[in-house]
Design an enzyme around this catalytic site. Sequence first.
Site, PDB file in Angstrom:
ATOM      1  N   GLU A   1       0.821  -1.211   0.000  1.00  0.00           N
ATOM      2  CA  GLU A   1       0.000   0.000   0.000  1.00  0.00           C
ATOM      3  C   GLU A   1       0.858   1.266   0.000  1.00  0.00           C
ATOM      4  O   GLU A   1       0.540   2.240  -0.666  1.00  0.00           O
ATOM      5  CB  GLU A   1      -0.953   0.020   1.210  1.00  0.00           C
ATOM      6  CG  GLU A   1      -2.091  -0.979   1.114  1.00  0.00           C
ATOM      7  CD  GLU A   1      -3.002  -0.721  -0.076  1.00  0.00           C
ATOM      8  OE1 GLU A   1      -3.014   0.403  -0.603  1.00  0.00           O
ATOM      9  OE2 GLU A   1      -3.697  -1.660  -0.484  1.00  0.00           O
TER      10      GLU A   1
ATOM     11  N   ASP B   1      -9.349   5.965  -1.579  1.00  0.00           N
ATOM     12  CA  ASP B   1      -8.231   6.579  -2.309  1.00  0.00           C
ATOM     13  C   ASP B   1      -8.798   7.397  -3.474  1.00  0.00           C
ATOM     14  O   ASP B   1     -10.020   7.551  -3.610  1.00  0.00           O
ATOM     15  CB  ASP B   1      -7.231   5.502  -2.776  1.00  0.00           C
ATOM     16  CG  ASP B   1      -7.798   4.648  -3.898  1.00  0.00           C
ATOM     17  OD1 ASP B   1      -9.020   4.739  -4.174  1.00  0.00           O
ATOM     18  OD2 ASP B   1      -7.019   3.898  -4.512  1.00  0.00           O
TER      19      ASP B   1
ATOM     20  N   TYR C   1      -6.491   6.248   4.669  1.00  0.00           N
ATOM     21  CA  TYR C   1      -6.598   5.297   3.564  1.00  0.00           C
ATOM     22  C   TYR C   1      -5.795   4.023   3.852  1.00  0.00           C
ATOM     23  O   TYR C   1      -6.324   2.907   3.764  1.00  0.00           O
ATOM     24  CB  TYR C   1      -6.119   5.923   2.225  1.00  0.00           C
ATOM     25  CG  TYR C   1      -5.863   4.828   1.244  1.00  0.00           C
ATOM     26  CD1 TYR C   1      -6.945   4.172   0.639  1.00  0.00           C
ATOM     27  CD2 TYR C   1      -4.576   4.354   0.996  1.00  0.00           C
ATOM     28  CE1 TYR C   1      -6.742   3.088  -0.183  1.00  0.00           C
ATOM     29  CE2 TYR C   1      -4.363   3.268   0.174  1.00  0.00           C
ATOM     30  CZ  TYR C   1      -5.449   2.644  -0.416  1.00  0.00           C
ATOM     31  OH  TYR C   1      -5.249   1.552  -1.211  1.00  0.00           O
TER      32      TYR C   1
END
Length: 334
Positions: free
Chosen positions: A33, A134, A116
Amino acid sequence: MDWMTPLLSWYHENARDLPWRRTRDGYAVWISEIMLQQTRVAAVIPYYERFLGELPDVTALATVEDDRLHKLWEGLGYYSRARNLKKAAGEIVSRFGGSMPRRYDELLTLSGIGEYTAGAIASIAFGEAVPAVDGNVLRVYARLFGVARDIRDPAFKKEVRAFLLPLVPKDQPGVFNAALMELGATVCLPNGQPKCAECPVRSDCVAYRENRTAELPVLSAKKARRTERKTVFALTIEGQLVGFRRPDSGLLAGLWQLPETDGELTDVECAFWLGEHGIAPVGELRFYERKHIFTHIEWHMRVCAAEVSAKTLPEGWRLLDESHALPTAYRVCL
Ligand code: SF4
């Protein structure tokens, strides 16, 4: 919500097979991520595999040498991401006994992890029913519900998150979040180019129905980038590059750089600058222009390249080898 069922079935049939989707390991999901922020999927894959190969767990990351960490990140850009990863790994060791925290609110307390990323890790790796909003999700939301609000506005993001929170299915929260992001990344594309004919939620989509896909989402103008002009010296001694370490704070902190000076020097001024630093060219000086773009700054560089000799290098200067991470902004000068 009618659009959720077709979205989930579409994802089960069409999800790209990506290395981080083959694991539920929280550490691996975290690394992926962070790498995927501001970086294309295809560019991330080899970095992700190499990074996990060398630093397979939190403890390895918490104790890695900075130069090694920078080297593993070299070319990915936004190096503060790597520094924050190491910092957060230290926090996990000291506060969570070295085990990846599982809950959204715990993840949120770590360096470099915002709403996020905490949502993505908690839902994908640990099954917590929280959203992960996102840029892809914001775009899909704005079009699906026909909302003409600036998607760069943090208040809008907050609203989208609040809207999605009760909708995230408890039995497959990670799949739901990944499906929304995947739709934005592969079908509901930006810049007025959505592939609505392939979209599983077309029949519920306001932008599609009202023919507004070109005008949604609304994006406020980005701040103009500042231009900095400089002269960079790509010097080699017997073929080995010369450079020094950047300061521990600021842009490209702690990485290595080529010698440089502010402003664009003329050919004669470059020769003079070398002399001032006790450096003698061996053969001709070569000159060319290069540009590198950061998020808020553009470097316009005049490069002076030469094979040189020096009795002693200025303080802090070194001959660089493969162990020194040289950011792309300087690599483009070679
Ligand atoms: S129908 Fe088109 S605009 Fe609407 S969500 Fe699908 S791809 Fe996006």
